[in-house]
Structures are given as structure tokens and as C-alpha cells.
Enzyme design. Structure first.
Site, PDB file in Angstrom:
ATOM      1  CG  ASN A  49      -1.811   1.210   1.290  1.00 28.75           C
ATOM      2  OD1 ASN A  49      -1.443   2.299   0.883  1.00 28.75           O
ATOM      3  ND2 ASN A  49      -3.012   1.035   1.831  1.00 28.75           N
ATOM      4  CD  GLU A  56      -4.764   4.185   1.156  1.00 25.28           C
ATOM      5  OE1 GLU A  56      -5.369   5.284   1.166  1.00 25.28           O
ATOM      6  OE2 GLU A  56      -4.121   3.740   2.125  1.00 25.28           O
ATOM      7  CG  ASP A  67      -4.361  -2.028   3.661  1.00 17.81           C
ATOM      8  OD1 ASP A  67      -4.663  -2.695   4.669  1.00 17.81           O
ATOM      9  OD2 ASP A  67      -4.369  -0.787   3.642  1.00 17.81           O
ATOM     10  CG  ASN A 100      -7.564  -1.270   6.213  1.00 17.84           C
ATOM     11  OD1 ASN A 100      -6.766  -0.710   6.967  1.00 17.84           O
ATOM     12  ND2 ASN A 100      -7.860  -0.799   5.021  1.00 17.84           N
ATOM     13  CG  ASP A 130      -0.210  -4.040   4.443  1.00 15.77           C
ATOM     14  OD1 ASP A 130      -0.799  -3.439   3.533  1.00 15.77           O
ATOM     15  OD2 ASP A 130       0.119  -3.494   5.529  1.00 15.77           O
ATOM     16  CG  ASP A 145       0.253   4.834   6.174  1.00 18.18           C
ATOM     17  OD1 ASP A 145       0.304   4.477   4.972  1.00 18.18           O
ATOM     18  OD2 ASP A 145      -0.797   5.208   6.715  1.00 18.18           O
ATOM     19  CG  HIS A 146       0.330   0.325   4.467  1.00 16.44           C
ATOM     20  ND1 HIS A 146      -0.463  -0.709   4.916  1.00 16.44           N
ATOM     21  CD2 HIS A 146      -0.438   1.448   4.532  1.00 16.44           C
ATOM     22  CE1 HIS A 146      -1.669  -0.235   5.236  1.00 16.44           C
ATOM     23  NE2 HIS A 146      -1.672   1.066   5.013  1.00 16.44           N
TER      24      HIS A 146
END
Length: 263
Positions: free
Chosen positions: A7, A34, A149, A151, A220, A249-250
Site C-alpha cells: 500500500n 491506494e 491491505d 485492514n 497487509d 505508512d505501509h
């Protein structure tokens, strides 16, 4: 065959990092989430210049998924059929391999925002639709890998401080049950096939120096069908890109499959 997911939280911002990573880690397929850009802004030429092609489903500002691969992506599918959704969260394609075609899916599962919210209910509906669709995909494509991802941190070992997260989005029991329902189709969490270091995470909040403190979550995942599972010899989280300047941030998760050569 190496399969990876990342991501990248805006391909426009992170494109140089993605290109650098691919050149240092020449995987066969990289699933991106994303993208945060419309279809006509996807930088295909930048990938072709380093020996890759791509298929993508873009969306301005939000969402967006892609599969960047060394070979042509065939039988491309955007989004979950029969699930009315304008958000671009799924792209699937087929890659050739010595053991036959492998179905690759890049998935950006909904975040859910907060337990009990409309977005949370949408997340659970989306997961149910994903499961129903995957059931048919696995019949058509027994060699299937769905990366992305999700989540969802599946277990407390995937959470830096489980006590602080009790009942929160990403770890709530209905979300974990939805994730497990996908696994129950005959999919395996490739990372957990192998002994892994404690406190292994793939996402860290930008705030409160979370990465420096390793206050993260493992959300992930690379899920492999039964027909692929035994070919997987490793699955690792590459934390290095999270230390980049202006990182996502991933960080990438990479599974390595050793496939027999065609006779």
C-alpha cells in the site's frame, strides 16, 4: 516466482520509491493499493522503462489498485462483480507459470473508520461480497494468490499492544471473523506458514513516532490457495521502505514461490 504487496498511499508521491524498490527487488508481480490517482494519470511508461507492465483500477484522491508485473496480465477483472460499489478496490489478472496460470488479485479492503459506523458496516458487507466472489474464482483458478491491505490484524500477535486496541476497528471480532471466513475458502496466510520474529508489522501510524517505537499492526497479507501454498518457501516483511524520507505508512510484504520447471 516472487509476489509482493505494498500500500503506497499515493503513487504520485511514492512513484520514485516504488521504482527504486522494484529495481532492487525484481519481483514477478507487485500488487499496489491506494494509488489515489485516476486511470489516465497512471504512470505506465515509468514501469515499462524498467521492464514491467501493469493493469490498474484508478480513482481520483482515494483508493485505487494495480498489478505491476514482468509479463502480460491476462483476463483482467476490475472490482467485485454484482457488488454495487464506486470505490476501486480490486483488480485481478492471470499470469502464466510453469505449473499453469496463476490468478493474482490486488485488494484494498475498506478501513471501516470506527466500529458501528456506516463505513464499518460497508466493510463487513464488502468482505462478504469478496468471500462470495472468491469462492467462484477459486473454482475457476485453483492457483490463486490474493495480496493486499486487508485492514485487519488477524490475531493479537499482529498488534503491538492488544490491550490498547480491544474493540477497535482493524481488530474487532466481526472484522477478524470476516477475514477468517475468507481463509476458510481454502486460503493460507503465507506469512504465518513460517516462523517469524515477534512484533512483525506492516503498518505504522505517521503519528507519535510509531515506526521508531515499532508500534504497528500487521494488516497487509499474502493469501495463497491450497494449490500454491506448498510452493511457498518464504514470506517476509521488508521494513526498509518505511524508513524512507516521506514514506508510505505501509511497507512491502514479499512471498517467494519455488515452482517446478516445465518439462
Amino acid at each position: 516466482m516472487k509476489l509482493a504487496t505494498w500500500n503506497i498511499n499515493s503513487l504520485k508521491v511514492r512513484l520514485p520509491q516504488v521504482l527504486d524498490w522494484l529495481q532492487a527487488h525484481p519481483v514477478d508481480a507487485l500488487c499496489l493499493q491506494e494509488l489515489k490517482l485516476p486511470d489516465d494519470k497512471f504512470p505506465l511508461e515509468a514501469f515499462t522503462e524498467i521492464g514491467y507492465t501493469a493493469q490498474w483500477a484508478g480513482q481520483k484522491t482515494y483508493n485505487g489498485v494495480a498489478i505491476v508485473a514482468r509479463q502480460e496480465c491476462l483476463e483482467v477483472q476490475r472490482n467485485i462483480p454484482d457488488f454495487d460499489d464506486h470505490q476501486q478496490r480490486i483488480i485481478a489478472s492471470t499470469l502464466a507459470s510453469p505449473i499453469g496460470d496463476i490468478r493474482i488479485i490486488s485488494a484494498y479492503c475498506p478501513n471501516g473508520q470506527a466500529v458501528g459506523s456506516d463505513k464499518y458496516e460497508y466493510k463487513l458487507r464488502w468482505y462478504a461480497a469478496l468471500r462470495d466472489w472468491l469462492q467462484g474464482e477459486l473454482q475457476r483458478y485453483p492457483r490463486l494468490a490474493i495480496l493486499g491491505d486487508y485492514n485487519v490484524a488477524p490475531k493479537d500477535e499482529d498488534v503491538h499492544d492488544p490491550a490498547k486496541w480491544v474493540g477497535d476497528v482493524l481488530v474487532s471480532e466481526p472484522e477478524r471473523a470476516a477475514f477468517n471466513a475468507v481463509l476458510d475458502l481454502g486460503l493460507t496466510d503465507a506469512f504465518r506458514q513460517f516462523e517469524q520474529p515477534e512484533k512483525s508489522f506492516s503498518w505504522w501510524d505517521y503519528r507519535r513516532m510509531a515506526f521508531r517505537r515499532n508500534a504497528g499492526l500487521r494488516i497487509d497479507h499474502v493469501l495463497l490457495s491450497d494449490a500454491l501454498r506448498d510452493y511457498c518457501v518464504s514470506c517476509v516483511i521488508d521494513k526498509t521502505p518505511r524508513a524512507n524520507e516521506q514514506p508510505s505508512d505501509h511497507t512491502p510484504v514479499v512471498a517467494t514461490l519455488v515452482l517446478p520447471q516445465a518439462s
